[in-house]
Scaffold this motif. Structure first.
Motif, PDB file in Angstrom:
ATOM      1  N   MET A 239      -7.239 -17.974  16.594  1.00 32.68           N
ATOM      2  CA  MET A 239      -6.424 -17.226  15.619  1.00 32.68           C
ATOM      3  C   MET A 239      -7.104 -15.926  15.200  1.00 32.68           C
ATOM      4  SD  MET A 239      -5.120 -19.975  12.852  1.00 32.68           S
ATOM      5  CE  MET A 239      -5.186 -21.702  13.187  1.00 32.68           C
ATOM      6  N   LYS A 246     -13.949  -9.037  11.889  1.00 33.02           N
ATOM      7  CA  LYS A 246     -13.707 -10.230  11.069  1.00 33.02           C
ATOM      8  C   LYS A 246     -15.033 -10.891  10.691  1.00 33.02           C
ATOM      9  CE  LYS A 246      -9.106 -11.354  11.117  1.00 33.02           C
ATOM     10  NZ  LYS A 246      -8.291 -12.066  10.156  1.00 33.02           N
ATOM     11  N   SER A 259     -12.057  -5.554   2.414  1.00 32.23           N
ATOM     12  CA  SER A 259     -11.857  -6.317   3.647  1.00 32.23           C
ATOM     13  C   SER A 259     -12.473  -5.669   4.873  1.00 32.23           C
ATOM     14  CB  SER A 259     -10.362  -6.545   3.866  1.00 32.23           C
ATOM     15  OG  SER A 259      -9.730  -5.304   4.036  1.00 32.23           O
TER      16      SER A 259
ATOM     17  N   PHE B 121      -2.016 -14.289   6.682  1.00 33.24           N
ATOM     18  CA  PHE B 121      -3.154 -13.501   6.203  1.00 33.24           C
ATOM     19  C   PHE B 121      -4.348 -13.641   7.138  1.00 33.24           C
ATOM     20  CE2 PHE B 121      -1.065 -14.323   1.979  1.00 33.24           C
ATOM     21  CZ  PHE B 121      -0.654 -13.017   1.793  1.00 33.24           C
ATOM     22  N   ARG B 123      -4.508 -14.385  10.376  1.00 29.50           N
ATOM     23  CA  ARG B 123      -4.354 -13.737  11.683  1.00 29.50           C
ATOM     24  C   ARG B 123      -4.356 -12.212  11.575  1.00 29.50           C
ATOM     25  NH1 ARG B 123      -2.668 -16.529  16.363  1.00 29.50           N
ATOM     26  NH2 ARG B 123      -2.166 -18.705  16.016  1.00 29.50           N
ATOM     27  N   GLY B 124      -3.954 -11.717  10.427  1.00 33.65           N
ATOM     28  CA  GLY B 124      -3.875 -10.265  10.273  1.00 33.65           C
ATOM     29  C   GLY B 124      -5.165  -9.675   9.723  1.00 33.65           C
ATOM     30  N   ASP B 125      -5.103  -8.394   9.412  1.00 34.32           N
ATOM     31  CA  ASP B 125      -6.290  -7.711   8.903  1.00 34.32           C
ATOM     32  C   ASP B 125      -6.089  -7.181   7.499  1.00 34.32           C
ATOM     33  OD1 ASP B 125      -8.062  -7.682  11.281  1.00 34.32           O
ATOM     34  OD2 ASP B 125      -6.358  -6.641  12.167  1.00 34.32           O
ATOM     35  N   ILE B 126      -5.004  -7.602   6.834  1.00 29.80           N
ATOM     36  CA  ILE B 126      -4.690  -6.960   5.561  1.00 29.80           C
ATOM     37  C   ILE B 126      -5.465  -7.553   4.392  1.00 29.80           C
ATOM     38  CG2 ILE B 126      -2.401  -6.148   6.233  1.00 29.80           C
ATOM     39  CD1 ILE B 126      -1.224  -8.504   4.708  1.00 29.80           C
ATOM     40  N   ILE B 127      -6.065  -8.697   4.608  1.00 30.39           N
ATOM     41  CA  ILE B 127      -6.789  -9.347   3.511  1.00 30.39           C
ATOM     42  C   ILE B 127      -8.089  -9.882   4.094  1.00 30.39           C
ATOM     43  CG2 ILE B 127      -5.877 -11.697   3.760  1.00 30.39           C
ATOM     44  CD1 ILE B 127      -5.244 -11.693   0.793  1.00 30.39           C
ATOM     45  N   LYS B 128      -9.141  -9.907   3.308  1.00 29.33           N
ATOM     46  CA  LYS B 128     -10.403 -10.357   3.900  1.00 29.33           C
ATOM     47  C   LYS B 128     -10.444 -11.887   4.025  1.00 29.33           C
ATOM     48  CE  LYS B 128     -13.283  -9.948  -0.259  1.00 29.33           C
ATOM     49  NZ  LYS B 128     -12.375  -9.429  -1.289  1.00 29.33           N
TER      50      LYS B 128
END
Lengths: 363, 377
Positions: A239, A246, A259, B121, B123-128
């Protein structure tokens, strides 16, 4: 300007960047979706093959850059065309990944066309200015890479589970082989080095020692990255898009910076530019060898790439479909067969020359 | 042409063009035009997503000016993208989640197994990915909207509570990333801290009479859940048992019945454990080590302060620690929840052999032995 000669240190840094830069972004997710927590084993084996390929390429460019090898035109032209095709295909795939990465990580509503417009002139100019300039830029970027790694090591804080690393021998070995085959575009990364050569003053034993150390570092950094990825994300690796950014947020100051870990993101973008410039450099060198006019070749290639990124492979799904489609067999075949063939030819030529010299000396 | 391309001016030209283009490519929203979300609450209402956003509305002058405002906006939609867009439209600002400090889930989200909302959230990059998640004992909306004492907004108060809990002997905070690591395990059991709103006395202020209800937030227990949404509320002691294994404490206090006085407080300095497993007997042995320090209040009389813990006291601590861990394991085992991810321990050692032997309810056959070593400093 326009030189293909790089110092051994520059070669080592370029090799590291070529090999690692795109293996740490989308590839961990892609591999995990097939191999699960054994992705690090796949990388251990794949990096072994990469190191073998590097050794062959290093031996070849120790003689000279591919365009100046003592080979007839009927050999060199197909070789250049084949390499241009394989590196062009990779350039297309990886440029799309870079644009997607930048637009999703750095901007709320990044307009991809403008990112392409910003990125391409930089890549084209670096490639146009020659292999030695790629080496110089890589030399500067090295400090950013070291800083980012130290930053991560000092501030890292994450919950990890080492059980995910075991058993080491994957239950399903064929899954690893299948993943390697499917994502072969992300391997065979040292091919652009064929278009560089080592400056005379560095072609010695000490130089070889430096390069061996650098390659061991490349191997272990890639493997350690995947080990960290597995212990951090376990079975959820499939995922995790953009693994590099990340993973960077697991630090003690993430509450302050939000973030995005900018040192990591900026370093990666610099590495990506060098990688893309190296791929583009292959095209520039090959077509300049064929058509001579370097400036026109560079501009034409830039326009073609821009059009392809705009109309053909213009999003991540399209890039994934392209890179994992039938074209991957041709690209993979070229990336592995051409360096082996060139190495064998260079060795054969050297042996023939030695025999000839011995014969002439006797006479 | 060649001369121009070789010139340094081409570099300067490229840089200028790049900078101009970069400026154009960013949909340049000034800070005052952004709705910076500091916390979100998620609920499910008739299959629709309800998102409550606590927004920081930055004003010119920034924090120093004291002009920043907080607003809470609730929007409903079919998907996460839709509710985020609606929130943006409602506040006429671009919603930015990069500084979100908390995700509060309503009970309904878990009961219906709607973890796809969180997956959006992750899978995406908008939130840490290290954003903490809690489950509200009511709804996410109520938790986010709650007016809390001490002039805090609920998100910041919860953030501070969870920060304090991170190393302490209590509730293990859960982040978005760790939630999905657990979610992707074979058993798929997960756990989340429960945030309870408790009505409290309003703060005493000089010139205002507080009319609204004011709450304090208590986080002392955890919900354990399956991937499908089955929930089990752990008691405070069971929650501590979970925390002992999930994230061994480096801080906090432990009370013990002292030999010569009533309850005595012990400070936890460190904790760790090792384990061994046996496939034949399906046993997991956990050897737990806890390092503690006596607090100064442990005395037998005003003048006599014992130098060390007695063996009896140490045994009580050992029994207490083991019991908390075992209680947590037992209740989860009864509900087929592998909250300690024991499956992976067996798989790491026995590989495919274990996979063949373990059925869907493998956890019910496992035995857990806990031995504790107390080290006093």
């Amino acid at each position: 300007m326009n030189s293909h000669k790089v110092s051994i240190k520059q070669l080592a840094i370029i090799s590291f960047i070529l090999s690692v830069s795109f293996k740490v972004v989308m590839l961990p997710q892609y591999l995990s979706s097939y191999t699960g927590t054994s992705s690090y084993v796949t990388i251990m084996l794949a990096m072994g093959i990469e190191m073998f390929m590097f050794a062959l390429i290093y031996k070849t460019i120790s003689v000279n850059t591919v365009t100046r090898l003592d080979l007839p035109n009927y050999v060199i032209i197909p070789v250049l065309l084949a390499l241009s095709f394989s590196q062009g295909a990779k350039l297309l795939t990886l440029s799309t990944s870079t644009v997607s990465y930048i637009s999703s990580v750095l901007f709320d509503q990044g307009l991809t066309n403008f990112i392409v417009l910003t990125l391409l002139p930089v890549i084209a100019y670096i490639s146009y200015s020659g292999g030695n300039n790629i080496g110089r830029i890589a030399n500067v970027v090295l400090w950013f890479i070291i800083f980012s790694i130290l930053f991560y090591v000092f501030f890292a804080r994450a919950r990890v589970n080492f059980y995910y690393l075991f058993p080491v021998l994957p239950e399903n070995l064929s899954a690893g082989a299948y993943a390697y085959d499917k994502y072969i575009m992300w391997f065979g990364d040292f091919t652009p080095l064929l278009f560089l050569s080592i400056s005379e003053k560095d072609a010695n034993k000490k130089g070889t020692r430096t390069i061996v150390i650098a390659m061991l570092a490349t191997y272990f950094i890639a493997v350690i990255f995947y080990v960290l990825f597995v212990v951090l994300f376990g079975n959820a690796g499939y995922m995790v898009s953009n693994a590099f950014s990340k993973m960077a947020v697991y630090n003690k100051i993430s509450n302050l910076v939000g973030s995005i870990d900018f040192p990591i993101v900026c370093t990666w973008i610099m590495m990506a530019i060098i990688k893309l410039a190296s791929l583009f450099y292959v095209l520039v060198q090959s077509f300049t060898h064929l058509f001579k006019k370097r400036g026109i070749v560079t501009i034409s290639l830039t326009v073609i790439l821009a059009l392809l990124l705009r109309y053909a492979v213009n999003n991540l799904s399209a890039a994934h479909a392209f890179a994992t489609g039938a074209v991957r067999y041709i690209v993979g075949g070229i990336d592995f067969a051409v360096p082996i063939a060139l190495f064998a030819t260079v060795k054969l030529r050297a042996r023939e020359r030695r025999k000839y010299n011995e014969k002439t000396a006797k006479e | 042409m060649k001369k121009l391309l070789k010139s340094k001016w081409i570099i300067i030209f490229c840089l200028v063009i790049s900078l101009v283009v970069v400026d154009m490519l960013v949909y340049n929203v000034p800070l005052t035009g952004r709705g910076i979300v500091v916390g979100i609450g998620l609920d499910i209402e008739n299959d629709s997503v309800v998102m409550t956003s606590q927004l920081l509305l930055a004003r010119n002058g920034g924090v120093g000016s004291g002009l920043n405002n907080y607003a809470t906006v609730t929007e409903k939609g079919e998907t996460m993208v839709e509710v985020i867009e609606r929130t943006s439209q409602r506040i006429a600002k671009t919603v930015s989640l990069a500084h979100c400090k908390l995700i509060a889930l309503g009970k309904g989200v878990i009961e219906q197994g709607r973890f796809d909302l969180l997956e959006f959230f992750f899978r995406g990059d908008i939130i840490k990915d290290n954003t903490p998640i809690v489950v509200s004992n009511t709804t996410g909306e109520e938790l986010i909207k709650a007016k809390v004492a001490l002039n805090h907004i609920s998100t910041f108060l919860l953030d501070q509570i969870l920060l304090a809990e991170r190393n302490a002997f209590g509730v293990t905070p859960m982040t978005l990333k760790h939630f999905f690591v657990n979610y992707a395990t074979v058993n798929g059991s997960n756990h989340l801290p429960v945030a309870e709103l408790v009505e409290t006395e309003p703060p005493i202020t000089e010139n205002t009479e507080q009319k609204d209800k004011v709450y304090s937030i208590i986080v002392k227990s955890a919900d354990v859940m399956s991937r499908e949404g089955k929930i089990l509320r752990l008691t405070e002691r069971q929650t501590q048992g979970l925390s002992l294994i999930e994230d061994p404490p480096k801080d906090g206090t432990l009370s013990v019945d002292a030999d010569c006085t009533h309850k005595a407080e012990l400070k936890i300095l460190d904790a760790s454990y090792s384990n061994s497993i046996d496939l034949a007997s399906r046993t997991v042995d956990i050897s737990y080590t806890i390092k503690i320090k006596r607090e100064k209040n442990m005395h037998c009389s005003p003048t006599v302060i014992p130098e060390h813990l007695t063996d009896n006291e140490k045994n009580r601590i050992k029994g207490d620690i083991a019991e908390r861990i075992y209680d947590c394991f037992k209740i989860c085992q009864e509900n087929n929840l592998d909250v300690f991810n024991l499956y992976r321990m067996f798989y790491a050692k026995y590989g495919a052999k274990w996979k063949d032997l373990a059925g869907d309810e493998y956890i019910r056959d496992l035995k857990l032995n806990v031995s504790v070593k107390v080290e006093e400093r």
